[in-house]
Design a protein around this motif. Structure first.
Motif, mmCIF file in Angstrom:
data_model
loop_
_atom_site.group_PDB
_atom_site.id
_atom_site.type_symbol
_atom_site.label_atom_id
_atom_site.label_comp_id
_atom_site.label_asym_id
_atom_site.label_seq_id
_atom_site.Cartn_x
_atom_site.Cartn_y
_atom_site.Cartn_z
ATOM 1 N N CYS A 44 -11.867 -30.650 -17.051
ATOM 2 C CA CYS A 44 -11.933 -29.240 -17.460
ATOM 3 C C CYS A 44 -13.097 -28.954 -17.014
ATOM 4 O O CYS A 44 -14.456 -29.600 -18.143
ATOM 5 C CB CYS A 44 -11.399 -29.233 -18.654
ATOM 6 S SG CYS A 44 -11.529 -27.417 -19.684
ATOM 7 N N ALA A 60 -9.450 -26.236 -13.844
ATOM 8 C CA ALA A 60 -9.804 -27.990 -13.754
ATOM 9 C C ALA A 60 -10.870 -28.230 -12.450
ATOM 10 O O ALA A 60 -10.154 -27.450 -11.129
ATOM 11 C CB ALA A 60 -8.254 -28.482 -13.137
ATOM 12 N N LEU A 111 -6.317 -24.238 -13.948
ATOM 13 C CA LEU A 111 -6.389 -25.013 -15.349
ATOM 14 C C LEU A 111 -4.429 -24.981 -15.418
ATOM 15 O O LEU A 111 -3.942 -24.019 -16.000
ATOM 16 C CB LEU A 111 -7.412 -24.919 -16.531
ATOM 17 C CG LEU A 111 -6.392 -25.872 -17.508
ATOM 18 C CD1 LEU A 111 -7.796 -27.333 -17.081
ATOM 19 C CD2 LEU A 111 -7.880 -25.513 -18.437
ATOM 20 N N THR A 118 -2.941 -26.990 -18.522
ATOM 21 C CA THR A 118 -2.714 -27.709 -19.312
ATOM 22 C C THR A 118 -1.501 -28.435 -20.381
ATOM 23 O O THR A 118 -1.534 -29.493 -21.166
ATOM 24 C CB THR A 118 -2.951 -26.930 -20.541
ATOM 25 O OG1 THR A 118 -2.416 -25.747 -21.365
ATOM 26 C CG2 THR A 118 -4.775 -26.296 -20.457
#
Ligand SMILES: Nc1ncnc2c1ncn2[C@@H]1O[C@H](COP(=O)(O)OP(=O)(O)OP(=O)(O)O)[C@@H](O)[C@H]1O
Length: 281
Positions: free
Chosen positions: A22, A33, A80, A82
């Protein structure tokens, strides 16, 4: 274009081909990412193909924001996610949040993946590694709040489909592979549909596909026409017999032996949507 990481926050995971961190990168406000590849030749696509992949934009894709080659370092900058991969949430999370996920939400998640596939197939790109480990939840599951958006990621094996020649190199992950991929014959977008069928069964049933087989036995089983069993689908919960059979027919259509008879991703998305709407009524 180079977008060097500005700040590396944490290791998100490791894969067979990469370490994923990250990070904040120069020029992008949100966290991303960064997938650092162990080998250069695992960069998604080459030349014009890489441009193809970077140009893809869809709400159900882990969009590729950049592909960078810097000296010996090769990395891909990705949106990204999560919430972890579907593989993590279905099979590996201690809290067992997926077991609590209603059928209607599992179907919605399946619709997300079918929509992403429809989009990439329309761009004449074949994913070639559709599996639960390559479908990511955009945000973590909050119990009682449904399934977060699912995004298809890992375009490492993706290639443009030429109108005139099918793929012949068998790549992907064995338990999701279509028989024509295993037998090294020609294959095309319908091989992704087969893999999607195996994945959808996994999402609906919560079972690992072909869990007990070794690789050789698995190859023979898939090529011999074996598919995940109907009985495991009963784990989906009480959706009524008619809808259960409707779900089963979608799966059977996707993993049909003859690739030419499999539906397109757009048709699969429509079938899932219909079943989903009937469950919402
Ligand atoms: N976009 C992303 N956002 C958040 N985490 C990610 C993202 N992409 C990958 N990861 C994390 O990194 C791990 C490894 O990524 P990925 O599976 O794509 O790697 P890989 O090298 O292609 O490996 P494999 O072929 O074994 O799946 C994932 O399991 C996940 O935990």
């Amino acid at each position: 274009m180079t977008l060097p990481p500005r700040e590396v926050h944490e290791l998100l995971g490791t894969g067979s081909f990469s370490y994923v961190f990250c990070c904040h990168v120069v020029g992008i406000e949100d966290q991303v990412a960064v997938k650092v590849l162990k080998q250069k030749d695992m960069l998604p696509g080459r030349g014009r193909e890489a441009e193809f992949i970077q140009g893809l934009r869809h709400p159900n894709l882990v969009n590729v924001l950049g592909i960078v080659e810097e000296g010996t370092l090769h990395y891909v900058i990705l949106e990204l996610c999560t919430g972890g991969s579907l593989q993590d949430v279905i099979h590996e999370q201690e809290e067992d949040l997926w077991a609590e996920m209603p059928a209607v939400e599992r179907l919605r998640a399946g619709y997300d993946i079918a929509s992403a596939l429809d989009y990439i197939h329309q761009q004449e790109i074949l994913h070639r590694d559709i599996k639960s480990g390559n479908a990511f939840l955009h945000t973590p599951i909050v119990p009682g709040c449904g399934c977060p958006t699912v995004k298809v990621g890992d375009m490492g094996f993706a290639r443009p489909v030429s109108e005139f020649s099918g793929m012949t190199q068998g790549v992907g992950t064995l338990r999701y592979m279509a028989p024509e991929v295993l037998s090294s014959g020609d294959y095309g977008v319908s091989a992704d549909i087969f893999s999607f069928g195996i994945l959808l069964h996994e999402m609906l049933s919560g079972s690992i596909p072909f869990s007990s087989k070794n690789e050789a036995a698995l190859c023979l089983a898939i090529m011999g026409g074996q598919r995940p069993p109907f009985e495991e689908l009963l784990e989906i919960g009480h959706i009524g017999e008619e809808r259960l059979h409707q779900a089963w027919s979608i799966l059977q259509a996707c993993w049909a032996e003859d690739p030419d008879t499999r539906p397109t991703a757009g048709q699969v998305a429509e079938m899932i949507q219909e079943l989903h709407s009937s469950l919402c009524r």
